[in-house]
Design a protein around this motif. Sequence first.
Motif, PDB file in Angstrom:
ATOM      1  N   THR A   1      -5.678  -2.896   7.315  1.00 25.02           N
ATOM      2  CA  THR A   1      -6.119  -2.562   8.796  1.00 25.02           C
ATOM      3  C   THR A   1      -4.729  -2.760   9.727  1.00 25.02           C
ATOM      4  N   VAL A   2      -3.885  -3.913   9.468  1.00 30.36           N
ATOM      5  CA  VAL A   2      -2.879  -4.005  10.314  1.00 30.36           C
ATOM      6  C   VAL A   2      -1.560  -3.534  10.400  1.00 30.36           C
ATOM      7  N   THR A   3      -1.639  -2.665   9.067  1.00 36.88           N
ATOM      8  CA  THR A   3      -0.265  -2.177   8.827  1.00 36.88           C
ATOM      9  C   THR A   3       0.257  -1.403   9.621  1.00 36.88           C
ATOM     10  N   PRO A   4      -0.220  -0.464  10.218  1.00 40.53           N
ATOM     11  CA  PRO A   4       0.387   0.245  11.445  1.00 40.53           C
ATOM     12  C   PRO A   4       0.990  -0.457  12.536  1.00 40.53           C
ATOM     13  N   VAL A   5       0.166  -1.396  12.732  1.00 41.86           N
ATOM     14  CA  VAL A   5       0.740  -2.586  13.728  1.00 41.86           C
ATOM     15  C   VAL A   5       1.781  -3.138  13.236  1.00 41.86           C
ATOM     16  N   LEU A   6       2.304  -3.621  12.165  1.00 41.82           N
ATOM     17  CA  LEU A   6       3.248  -4.125  11.498  1.00 41.82           C
ATOM     18  C   LEU A   6       4.393  -3.027  11.611  1.00 41.82           C
ATOM     19  N   ALA A   7       4.108  -1.770  11.123  1.00 36.34           N
ATOM     20  CA  ALA A   7       5.020  -0.967  11.202  1.00 36.34           C
ATOM     21  C   ALA A   7       5.772  -0.930  12.702  1.00 36.34           C
ATOM     22  N   ARG A   8       4.836  -0.811  13.753  1.00 32.05           N
ATOM     23  CA  ARG A   8       5.338  -0.774  15.123  1.00 32.05           C
ATOM     24  C   ARG A   8       6.442  -1.886  15.403  1.00 32.05           C
ATOM     25  N   ALA A   9       5.753  -3.139  14.833  1.00 26.96           N
ATOM     26  CA  ALA A   9       6.493  -4.331  15.175  1.00 26.96           C
ATOM     27  C   ALA A   9       7.715  -4.469  14.376  1.00 26.96           C
ATOM     28  N   GLY A  10       7.728  -3.663  13.342  1.00 26.26           N
ATOM     29  CA  GLY A  10       9.296  -3.689  12.425  1.00 26.26           C
ATOM     30  C   GLY A  10      10.287  -2.790  13.109  1.00 26.26           C
ATOM     31  N   ARG A  11       9.785  -1.628  13.621  1.00 29.18           N
ATOM     32  CA  ARG A  11      10.681  -0.839  14.575  1.00 29.18           C
ATOM     33  C   ARG A  11      11.301  -1.412  15.674  1.00 29.18           C
ATOM     34  N   PHE A  12      10.232  -2.372  16.482  1.00 28.72           N
ATOM     35  CA  PHE A  12      10.626  -3.045  17.617  1.00 28.72           C
ATOM     36  C   PHE A  12      11.765  -4.197  17.495  1.00 28.72           C
ATOM     37  N   VAL A  13      11.386  -4.762  16.064  1.00 30.51           N
ATOM     38  CA  VAL A  13      12.297  -5.992  15.694  1.00 30.51           C
ATOM     39  C   VAL A  13      13.700  -5.295  15.229  1.00 30.51           C
ATOM     40  N   ALA A  14      13.407  -4.295  14.638  1.00 32.17           N
ATOM     41  CA  ALA A  14      14.887  -3.704  14.250  1.00 32.17           C
ATOM     42  C   ALA A  14      15.749  -3.269  15.298  1.00 32.17           C
ATOM     43  N   ARG A  15      15.086  -2.807  16.384  1.00 29.90           N
ATOM     44  CA  ARG A  15      15.914  -2.309  17.413  1.00 29.90           C
ATOM     45  C   ARG A  15      16.556  -3.673  18.394  1.00 29.90           C
ATOM     46  N   ARG A  16      15.670  -4.655  18.403  1.00 32.27           N
ATOM     47  CA  ARG A  16      16.270  -5.961  18.891  1.00 32.27           C
ATOM     48  C   ARG A  16      17.414  -6.711  18.162  1.00 32.27           C
ATOM     49  N   ILE A  17      17.267  -6.409  16.800  1.00 31.57           N
ATOM     50  CA  ILE A  17      18.302  -7.255  15.956  1.00 31.57           C
ATOM     51  C   ILE A  17      19.612  -6.298  16.036  1.00 31.57           C
ATOM     52  N   GLU A  18      19.512  -4.992  15.710  1.00 31.90           N
ATOM     53  CA  GLU A  18      20.662  -4.139  16.038  1.00 31.90           C
ATOM     54  C   GLU A  18      20.276  -2.978  16.872  1.00 31.90           C
TER      55      GLU A  18
ATOM     56  N   SER B   1       0.901  -1.325  -0.023  1.00 29.21           N
ATOM     57  CA  SER B   1      -0.047  -0.012  -0.027  1.00 29.21           C
ATOM     58  C   SER B   1       0.712   1.222  -0.135  1.00 29.21           C
ATOM     59  N   THR B   2       0.919   2.053  -1.167  1.00 26.75           N
ATOM     60  CA  THR B   2       1.580   3.387  -1.293  1.00 26.75           C
ATOM     61  C   THR B   2       0.799   4.156  -0.323  1.00 26.75           C
ATOM     62  N   ALA B   3      -0.314   4.246  -0.251  1.00 21.58           N
ATOM     63  CA  ALA B   3      -1.447   5.278   0.468  1.00 21.58           C
ATOM     64  C   ALA B   3      -1.119   5.234   2.127  1.00 21.58           C
ATOM     65  N   ILE B   4      -0.510   3.771   2.536  1.00 18.30           N
ATOM     66  CA  ILE B   4      -0.311   3.768   3.943  1.00 18.30           C
ATOM     67  C   ILE B   4       0.866   3.601   4.366  1.00 18.30           C
ATOM     68  N   VAL B   5       1.824   2.905   3.512  1.00 14.20           N
ATOM     69  CA  VAL B   5       3.338   2.750   3.586  1.00 14.20           C
ATOM     70  C   VAL B   5       4.141   3.827   3.716  1.00 14.20           C
ATOM     71  N   LEU B   6       3.993   4.878   3.010  1.00 14.05           N
ATOM     72  CA  LEU B   6       4.902   6.000   2.865  1.00 14.05           C
ATOM     73  C   LEU B   6       4.482   7.205   3.712  1.00 14.05           C
ATOM     74  N   PRO B   7       3.388   7.382   4.237  1.00 16.65           N
ATOM     75  CA  PRO B   7       3.150   8.413   5.161  1.00 16.65           C
ATOM     76  C   PRO B   7       3.865   7.731   6.610  1.00 16.65           C
ATOM     77  N   ILE B   8       3.834   6.342   6.730  1.00 18.57           N
ATOM     78  CA  ILE B   8       4.273   5.952   8.047  1.00 18.57           C
ATOM     79  C   ILE B   8       5.888   6.067   7.860  1.00 18.57           C
ATOM     80  N   SER B   9       6.517   5.663   6.911  1.00 14.61           N
ATOM     81  CA  SER B   9       8.026   5.383   6.583  1.00 14.61           C
ATOM     82  C   SER B   9       8.595   6.627   6.099  1.00 14.61           C
ATOM     83  N   GLY B  10       8.100   7.709   5.622  1.00 11.89           N
ATOM     84  CA  GLY B  10       8.768   8.687   4.994  1.00 11.89           C
ATOM     85  C   GLY B  10       9.474   8.398   3.653  1.00 11.89           C
TER      86      GLY B  10
END
Length: 586
Positions: free
Chosen positions: A382-399, A143-152
Amino acid sequence: MASGELASPALSDALVILGSAGIVIPVFTRFRITPVIGFILIGVLVGPFGLGKLVFDYPWLAHVTITDPEALDPFAEFGIILLLFTIGLELSFNRLWQMRRLVFGLGALELLVIGLSLAIFLSMMGQYWVGALALGFALAFSSTAIVLPISGTNSPVGRAALSMLLFEDIMIVPIIFILGAMAPYAQAEGWGGLVDTLWQGALVIAGLLVVGRFALPRLFGQAARTKSPELFLAASLLVVIGASLATAVVGLSPIVGALIAGLLIAETEYHGEVEGIMEPFKGLALGIFLITVGMSIDLTSIWANLGPIVLAVVGVLVFKSLVTFLLLRLMGARRSTAAETGLLMASPSETTLIVLAAASSALLIQPGTAQFWQIVTAIGLTVTPVLARAGRFVARRIEPVAQLDEADAATPRVIVVGAGRVGRLIADMLAAHDQPYVAIDSDTDMIESAKRKGYRAVFGDAARGHALENLGIDHSPAVILTMDEPVLAQRLTAKLRKSHPDLPIIARARDAIHAAELYRAGASTAVPETLEASLQLSEAALVDLGVAMGPVIASIHEKRDELRAQIQEMGALERRPKLKTSTAST
């Protein structure tokens, strides 16, 4: 009375949309949750599968529900068009050229690998191969409409997501035409239509580039001279709608025209004003689109098919995130960036719904199959924003990247935005004079490199969220902007000046014109790279010619002050007149 009854459905729909925007945005912003979820939940609540089902028993509910969901489709499409238009404003042709390897390398690999893999799996599960191919590529879109406003678009995650989404947007038309070619009795017409669309689309895009390059500066210059915000808004809408219609007429997606219009305006000096004046419309129209997504979710149908739907949603999300992660790692991305991007791009897209409709109308898949995957897509969105938060959490745990603790954040220190070559040099000079500092950057590679070399650096996106507040900007003696992103520097300067009127803001500028823009945005000092390079060359040449060092340094300082005064005057008086916020005279 009859006219009032005819108008009431439209008025009640407007009441629901504007009321939901007025409630969702402040409430979700207060709890630091993206309004995306709120708008989708509103759509579920007021849609035909929510309270709308009870209108027959309780007629008063017609005033607080959406009575005609299909009537909102044009507004939802316009929201996506405006989103792509504003994305174009943040980009430039030079930046797109620099991203060509990512767009046509990573973007192509991501779409082809995911689309073909899903198609093979669905074919093995019993779906006829042409239908499996249609479903596979439909689900491969994100989703361009949801992903880019979240990620920049400026962070490593944002750049990776943007490259893949751009390629997906380019491939929408060929995929839909190929589906038409696969339809029964439509082979010749489908392939012929694809060829016609490609050459006609190429001509239209070339025409937009040529006409826009010469016409847009004159159009917006005339609008700015009138000092009328209404005329400036009309000119902006004229450009984006005209470009979208031009590409739609020849069969291309209207979002292609909107993106090109944004890119063309980004090359003019009026891009900041256009972006500001279009922002409210984009947000409202995007909210309408998300409400329509929510209205397509039938909770009763979901409950009746809960097992298969959950299995399909989880399977698509996990598979897409894993493939995207592996492809990014193959392209050299860090594990944290690959993991965060993979989860962010895992959901299907609003484009998935379009491709599903095309495949269903071409008789490639059954209506029931299309409805099932439409529900899966709506849940994924609907769950894309939740996935975005999970992605940031996983990224911090990995590195994990170290952040300032509360004691550090309470210490007054200069904030250096950017930990690259320029930012590190400034940090060296601050440390040499015992000035506390902290550098912030959204590139984890840059942060890790800076930390290894002993710099005080933390991860964060200064343009988004509360990153600068967490660094103690309220009591910082100064902020120094070092990024080589003119539009971002200008926007961040204006944002900081608005929230901190007395804060010294020292900004890096590309040239005198960019420096004037930064002064207009509120910079305390803007330092053009071209100016400083010229002064240093002059100093070296004079010293080598035998002129005494003292008079040379004095003359260099005098010339610098003279040129800086001229640039500040340019920022105050020249380039584009400010638009009045009101037509009333005092």
